[in-house]
Design a protein around this motif. Structure first.
Motif, PDB file in Angstrom:
ATOM      1  N   VAL A  85      40.222 -31.822 -24.281  1.00 55.69           N
ATOM      2  CA  VAL A  85      39.412 -32.439 -23.215  1.00 55.69           C
ATOM      3  C   VAL A  85      38.690 -31.350 -22.418  1.00 55.69           C
ATOM      4  CG1 VAL A  85      39.538 -33.759 -21.062  1.00 55.69           C
ATOM      5  CG2 VAL A  85      40.832 -34.527 -23.067  1.00 55.69           C
ATOM      6  N   ALA A  86      39.418 -30.295 -22.045  1.00 55.69           N
ATOM      7  CA  ALA A  86      38.831 -29.198 -21.258  1.00 55.69           C
ATOM      8  C   ALA A  86      37.733 -28.471 -22.035  1.00 55.69           C
ATOM      9  CB  ALA A  86      39.923 -28.214 -20.838  1.00 55.69           C
ATOM     10  N   ALA A  87      37.925 -28.284 -23.334  1.00 52.00           N
ATOM     11  CA  ALA A  87      36.914 -27.600 -24.144  1.00 52.00           C
ATOM     12  C   ALA A  87      35.617 -28.403 -24.186  1.00 52.00           C
ATOM     13  CB  ALA A  87      37.438 -27.352 -25.552  1.00 52.00           C
ATOM     14  N   GLY A  88      35.734 -29.700 -24.383  1.00 55.43           N
ATOM     15  CA  GLY A  88      34.540 -30.549 -24.370  1.00 55.43           C
ATOM     16  C   GLY A  88      33.847 -30.517 -23.019  1.00 55.43           C
ATOM     17  N   GLN A  89      34.636 -30.582 -21.959  1.00 55.29           N
ATOM     18  CA  GLN A  89      34.067 -30.552 -20.612  1.00 55.29           C
ATOM     19  C   GLN A  89      33.370 -29.218 -20.340  1.00 55.29           C
ATOM     20  OE1 GLN A  89      36.814 -31.752 -17.553  1.00 55.29           O
ATOM     21  NE2 GLN A  89      35.407 -31.213 -15.906  1.00 55.29           N
ATOM     22  N   ALA A  90      33.966 -28.119 -20.777  1.00 62.92           N
ATOM     23  CA  ALA A  90      33.350 -26.796 -20.560  1.00 62.92           C
ATOM     24  C   ALA A  90      31.999 -26.698 -21.256  1.00 62.92           C
ATOM     25  CB  ALA A  90      34.280 -25.694 -21.064  1.00 62.92           C
ATOM     26  N   LEU A  91      31.902 -27.219 -22.474  1.00 60.23           N
ATOM     27  CA  LEU A  91      30.628 -27.188 -23.194  1.00 60.23           C
ATOM     28  C   LEU A  91      29.587 -28.045 -22.479  1.00 60.23           C
ATOM     29  CD1 LEU A  91      31.978 -27.327 -26.857  1.00 60.23           C
ATOM     30  CD2 LEU A  91      30.845 -25.374 -25.759  1.00 60.23           C
ATOM     31  N   ARG A  92      29.995 -29.237 -21.998  1.00 60.22           N
ATOM     32  CA  ARG A  92      29.051 -30.096 -21.264  1.00 60.22           C
ATOM     33  C   ARG A  92      28.602 -29.439 -19.961  1.00 60.22           C
ATOM     34  NH1 ARG A  92      32.610 -33.709 -23.225  1.00 60.22           N
ATOM     35  NH2 ARG A  92      33.810 -33.831 -21.298  1.00 60.22           N
ATOM     36  N   GLU A  93      29.559 -28.859 -19.211  1.00 61.54           N
ATOM     37  CA  GLU A  93      29.228 -28.222 -17.929  1.00 61.54           C
ATOM     38  C   GLU A  93      28.255 -27.063 -18.098  1.00 61.54           C
ATOM     39  OE1 GLU A  93      32.998 -27.133 -16.219  1.00 61.54           O
ATOM     40  OE2 GLU A  93      33.399 -29.183 -15.535  1.00 61.54           O
ATOM     41  N   ARG A  94      28.303 -26.390 -19.226  1.00 61.06           N
ATOM     42  CA  ARG A  94      27.410 -25.260 -19.486  1.00 61.06           C
ATOM     43  C   ARG A  94      26.097 -25.690 -20.135  1.00 61.06           C
ATOM     44  NH1 ARG A  94      29.016 -19.706 -18.602  1.00 61.06           N
ATOM     45  NH2 ARG A  94      31.166 -19.800 -17.925  1.00 61.06           N
ATOM     46  N   GLY A  95      25.915 -26.986 -20.328  1.00 61.42           N
ATOM     47  CA  GLY A  95      24.662 -27.477 -20.894  1.00 61.42           C
ATOM     48  C   GLY A  95      24.490 -27.174 -22.366  1.00 61.42           C
ATOM     49  N   VAL A  96      25.595 -27.126 -23.113  1.00 58.90           N
ATOM     50  CA  VAL A  96      25.543 -26.850 -24.549  1.00 58.90           C
ATOM     51  C   VAL A  96      25.326 -28.162 -25.298  1.00 58.90           C
ATOM     52  CG1 VAL A  96      26.831 -25.976 -26.536  1.00 58.90           C
ATOM     53  CG2 VAL A  96      27.028 -24.823 -24.303  1.00 58.90           C
ATOM     54  N   ALA A  97      24.176 -28.283 -25.953  1.00 57.08           N
ATOM     55  CA  ALA A  97      23.853 -29.498 -26.712  1.00 57.08           C
ATOM     56  C   ALA A  97      24.577 -29.475 -28.057  1.00 57.08           C
ATOM     57  CB  ALA A  97      22.352 -29.597 -26.939  1.00 57.08           C
ATOM     58  N   ILE A  98      25.271 -30.558 -28.348  1.00 55.37           N
ATOM     59  CA  ILE A  98      25.942 -30.719 -29.637  1.00 55.37           C
ATOM     60  C   ILE A  98      25.246 -31.872 -30.349  1.00 55.37           C
ATOM     61  CG2 ILE A  98      28.120 -31.264 -30.810  1.00 55.37           C
ATOM     62  CD1 ILE A  98      28.212 -28.577 -29.315  1.00 55.37           C
TER      63      ILE A  98
END
Length: 191
Positions: A76-89
């Protein structure tokens, strides 16, 4: 005196083991991810143990080694960190093993596509050469514009990159005509 130094060292190691991890990535790795076009090779989050128990059945999670509560929190934290940094998947693929699928699903970055070409070949469970080649082809073919997330296993990532990877760690690679280059690594702590 020697005993005192030894006890101090053991105490220090014990204290370090309970400290939370910090996100390990230099700013250029985050920037590259924000620009897109990369592939994230992620080892599933923490699932204590090694391999799978006797009687392993791919379609039955109860027969497999699964994520711990810490592993689920990490995903959950890894997904949130990517979203918070604006990383598009743009796409998410996962090994068919339950611990990998659950990691990808808990990250909540998009629909998860089970992919046999990400399955573990630990202890002869699959054809290492064929699985690694299929993954290399998928990585080389990625063009973005966003990033591709591949959730898999330690043996798979080691076969692809030549280096080890810890539970939940991400190795970021840039596809090239002849394979890929490693851009950096991410290790996101549980919150």
């Amino acid at each position: 005196m020697r005993m005192l130094r030894y006890l101090s060292f053991v105490l220090l190691l014990g204290m370090l083991s309970i400290l939370p991890l910090t996100t390990h990535a230099n700013p250029t790795t985050w920037q590259a991810l924000q620009e897109g076009g990369l592939v994230i090779l992620m080892r599933h989050s923490l699932a204590p143990g090694i391999g799978d128990p006797p009687g392993f059945v791919l379609e039955d999670c109860e027969t497999q080694r699964n994520l711990s509560s810490e592993g689920r929190a990490h995903a959950v934290a890894a997904g949130q960190a990517l979203r918070e940094r604006g990383v598009a998947i743009d796409a998410v693929y996962s090994s068919q093993w339950c611990r990998a699928l659950e990691t990808a699903e808990l990250m909540a970055l998009g629909a998860v596509v089970p992919a046999p070409w990400l399955n573990s070949f630990f202890r002869g469970r699959g054809d290492q050469v064929a699985i690694t080649q299929a993954a290399r082809e998928r990585i080389a073919g990625w063009q973005g514009p966003g990033n591709l997330l591949l959730v898999t296993h330690q043996v798979n990532i080691t076969a692809l990159t030549g280096g080890g990877v810890s539970s939940g760690e991400m190795v970021i690679v840039r596809p090239q005509e002849e394979g890929f280059t490693v851009v950096g690594r991410l290790n996101v702590p549980s919150r």
